[in-house]
Design a protein around this motif. Structure first.
Motif, short mmCIF file in Angstrom:
data_model
loop_
_atom_site.label_atom_id
_atom_site.label_comp_id
_atom_site.label_asym_id
_atom_site.label_seq_id
_atom_site.Cartn_x
_atom_site.Cartn_y
_atom_site.Cartn_z
N ARG A 1 0.83 -1.19 0.00
CA ARG A 1 0.00 0.00 0.00
C ARG A 1 0.87 1.26 0.00
O ARG A 1 0.65 2.20 -0.77
CB ARG A 1 -0.92 -0.01 1.23
N ALA A 2 1.91 1.27 0.87
CA ALA A 2 2.80 2.44 0.94
C ALA A 2 3.61 2.59 -0.35
O ALA A 2 3.79 3.71 -0.86
CB ALA A 2 3.73 2.31 2.14
N ASP A 3 4.11 1.46 -0.89
CA ASP A 3 4.91 1.54 -2.11
C ASP A 3 4.09 2.05 -3.29
O ASP A 3 4.58 2.84 -4.11
CB ASP A 3 5.49 0.16 -2.44
N VAL A 4 2.85 1.59 -3.40
CA VAL A 4 2.02 2.02 -4.52
C VAL A 4 1.69 3.50 -4.39
O VAL A 4 1.71 4.25 -5.38
CB VAL A 4 0.73 1.18 -4.58
N ARG A 5 1.40 3.95 -3.17
CA ARG A 5 1.12 5.38 -2.98
C ARG A 5 2.33 6.22 -3.37
O ARG A 5 2.21 7.25 -4.05
CB ARG A 5 0.74 5.63 -1.52
N ARG A 6 3.52 5.76 -2.95
CA ARG A 6 4.74 6.51 -3.30
C ARG A 6 4.99 6.46 -4.80
O ARG A 6 5.37 7.47 -5.42
CB ARG A 6 5.93 5.94 -2.55
N ALA A 7 4.79 5.29 -5.42
CA ALA A 7 5.01 5.17 -6.86
C ALA A 7 4.04 6.06 -7.64
O ALA A 7 4.43 6.69 -8.63
CB ALA A 7 4.85 3.71 -7.28
N ALA A 8 2.78 6.10 -7.20
CA ALA A 8 1.81 6.95 -7.89
C ALA A 8 2.19 8.42 -7.76
O ALA A 8 2.09 9.19 -8.73
CB ALA A 8 0.41 6.71 -7.31
N ARG A 9 2.66 8.81 -6.58
CA ARG A 9 3.10 10.21 -6.41
C ARG A 9 4.31 10.51 -7.29
O ARG A 9 4.42 11.60 -7.87
CB ARG A 9 3.42 10.48 -4.94
N ARG A 10 5.22 9.55 -7.40
CA ARG A 10 6.41 9.78 -8.23
C ARG A 10 6.05 9.86 -9.71
O ARG A 10 6.66 10.62 -10.46
CB ARG A 10 7.42 8.65 -8.00
N VAL A 11 5.06 9.09 -10.13
CA VAL A 11 4.62 9.17 -11.53
C VAL A 11 4.09 10.57 -11.82
O VAL A 11 4.43 11.20 -12.84
CB VAL A 11 3.56 8.10 -11.82
N LEU A 12 3.24 11.07 -10.91
CA LEU A 12 2.70 12.42 -11.09
C LEU A 12 3.82 13.46 -11.04
O LEU A 12 3.83 14.42 -11.82
CB LEU A 12 1.66 12.71 -10.01
N GLN A 13 4.78 13.24 -10.14
CA GLN A 13 5.89 14.17 -10.02
C GLN A 13 6.73 14.19 -11.29
O GLN A 13 7.07 15.26 -11.82
CB GLN A 13 6.76 13.78 -8.82
N GLN A 14 7.05 12.99 -11.81
CA GLN A 14 7.86 12.94 -13.02
C GLN A 14 7.13 13.51 -14.23
O GLN A 14 7.74 14.14 -15.11
CB GLN A 14 8.27 11.48 -13.31
N ALA A 15 5.80 13.32 -14.28
CA ALA A 15 5.03 13.90 -15.38
C ALA A 15 5.10 15.42 -15.33
O ALA A 15 5.26 16.09 -16.37
CB ALA A 15 3.59 13.41 -15.32
N LYS A 16 4.99 15.98 -14.13
CA LYS A 16 5.07 17.43 -14.00
C LYS A 16 6.48 17.93 -14.33
O LYS A 16 6.64 18.95 -15.01
CB LYS A 16 4.69 17.85 -12.58
N LEU A 17 7.50 17.23 -13.85
CA LEU A 17 8.87 17.63 -14.16
C LEU A 17 9.14 17.55 -15.66
O LEU A 17 9.85 18.40 -16.22
CB LEU A 17 9.86 16.73 -13.41
N ARG A 18 8.56 16.55 -16.32
CA ARG A 18 8.74 16.45 -17.76
C ARG A 18 8.11 17.64 -18.47
O ARG A 18 8.68 18.20 -19.42
CB ARG A 18 8.11 15.14 -18.25
N ASP A 19 6.93 18.04 -18.02
CA ASP A 19 6.29 19.22 -18.62
C ASP A 19 7.13 20.47 -18.40
O ASP A 19 7.27 21.32 -19.30
CB ASP A 19 4.89 19.39 -18.04
#
Length: 414
Positions: free
Chosen positions: A383-401
């Protein structure tokens, strides 16, 4: 002048250029770790086939021939005997086994022109059935566990395969990043070279206002040249490790697509999921293969408790048999006489010390509670890993933009 290309002009026609899909496909076909995982899965399947085979009728045939010379004291009397036995045994689903045997014996006197002096046959059907210890579903536990182990092995292989592909993709993107670093370093190398040539020309024309300008520009140019050499060497080293990882011979020539290629840009967009955190957590708790294994191992531990509890019971076994013999007056090993049938029945009760079995039962209870705790820990960790992974995906998408916007701004400024 140095070039940003890794390969020489002669090597260029021989270079294989991989996109992300090409790298993933090649790694699945040739990756050594993939082959090891497949073989491990195959061995688990072999164990199951053996266990299933043991629950089918087991046939045994045995033939023995003996020659006997009784020596001078018995006038060198010679005889030959042959004993053949054919048997079939079958394990019963709820404990015990049934066995059927046919035994034929033939004796010939060689001094009397090989005349038959004895021939007999026996047919024996016997069954051994436990009533307490080892009886019931616990007798089927070995086969059931072998089937469960194969399920675990399949899930483990599939999880490994997915993780392996992620590692291949990560290595591929690292190569793309290093490839772009070479291009950027080469651009810097060209600029430093132009600055040095300009400063050197001005200095030779006697128009330099600072005598240190040309040496300073030359030093910057040498540093850029060294940086380009280091960037190429780092790319080649990482590329060699990537070849080994995907199962490609190191001498083969391999390159990756440019980071800005349309094919890989589309593949990267496809890898970015648009999913809410709560949905991702729910999917992981339902479909994570390692968590499914942990959940099923709780059931294994429960069955282990039942098996250990059954081992505490006393031994109470029922054994029965019927034997048919041939008439010794008739030399025919297949002529069974029902009048010579022998019936036997045995009921045996045995009670001895069960201290070891009681300790094993307590240990199985502890193992059950531990498996439950392990499942809870695994669930919360996922549960914790998925929450962190989902946040990192959103973070990387924003950084890419943000980086894309920076590229557009820099191109405009240039």
């Amino acid at each position: 002048m140095m070039s940003p290309d890794i390969f020489t002009t002669e090597q260029q026609p021989l270079v294989q250029t991989f996109g992300l899909a090409d790298a993933l496909a090649y790694a699945q076909r040739h990756g050594r770790e993939v082959q090891d995982a497949k073989e491990t899965l195959y061995l688990e399947a072999l164990d199951l086939t053996l266990e299933r085979h043991l629950w089918t009728p087991q046939f045994v045939a045995d033939i023995q021939t003996e020659f006997t010379d009784l020596g001078q004291a018995n006038n060198f009397d010679r005889a030959m005997s042959a004993v053949s036995e054919v048997a079939v045994a079958q394990r019963l689903p709820y404990g015990g086994n049934v066995t059927a045997r046919m035994v034929s014996t033939l004796v010939r006197d060689l001094n009397e022109h090989a005349t038959t002096t004895g021939e007999s046959g026996n047919f024996i059907l016997e069954a051994n059935i436990p009533l307490f210890r080892g009886a019931g579903r616990v007798a089927y536990e070995s086969r059931y566990q072998a089937e469960r182990d194969l399920i675990y092995a399949v899930r483990t292989y599939e999880r490994f395969r997915r993780s392996f592909l992620v590692q291949v993709a990560s290595g591929y993107f690292e190569l793309q990043q290093l490839r772009s670093a070479i291009a950027n370093t080469f651009t810097s190398y060209g600029n430093r070279r132009a600055d040095w040539e300009k400063a050197d020309f001005v200095n030779r024309m006697g128009q330099s206002k600072n005598i240190f300008e040309a040496p300073r520009a030359l030093s910057s140019f040498r540093q850029a040249e060294a940086g380009l050499v280091r960037a190429k060497e780092q790319y080649e080293a990482v590329l060699d490790r990537f070849k080994i990882f995907i199962g490609m011979p190191v001498p083969e020539l391999l390159d990756v697509l440019d980071q800005n290629s349309d094919a890989d840009a589309q593949a990267l967009d496809d890898l970015l999921p648009e999913v809410e955190v709560a949905t991702a957590v729910d999917v992981a708790l339902r479909l994570r293969l390692d968590l499914l294994n942990d959940a099923d191992r709780i059931d294994d531990a429960r069955r282990g408790v039942l098996v250990a509890k059954n081992q505490i019971l006393p031994d109470l076994n029922a054994t029965g048999s019927v034997a048919l013999d041939t008439d010794p007056a008739q030399f025919n090993s297949a002529s069974y006489n029902t009048e010579r049938a022998t019936w036997r029945g045995l009921l045996q009760l045995r009670m001895d010390d069960r201290k070891r079995e009681r300790n094993a039962y307590r240990a199985s209870l502890i193992a059950l509670r531990k498996s439950q705790r392990d499942y809870e820990v695994a669930s919360e960790t996922i549960r914790a890993d998925v929450r962190r992974a989902a946040r990192r995906v959103l973070q990387q998408a924003k950084l890419r933009d943000i980086q894309a916007a920076n590229v557009d701004e820099n191109e405009l400024r240039l």
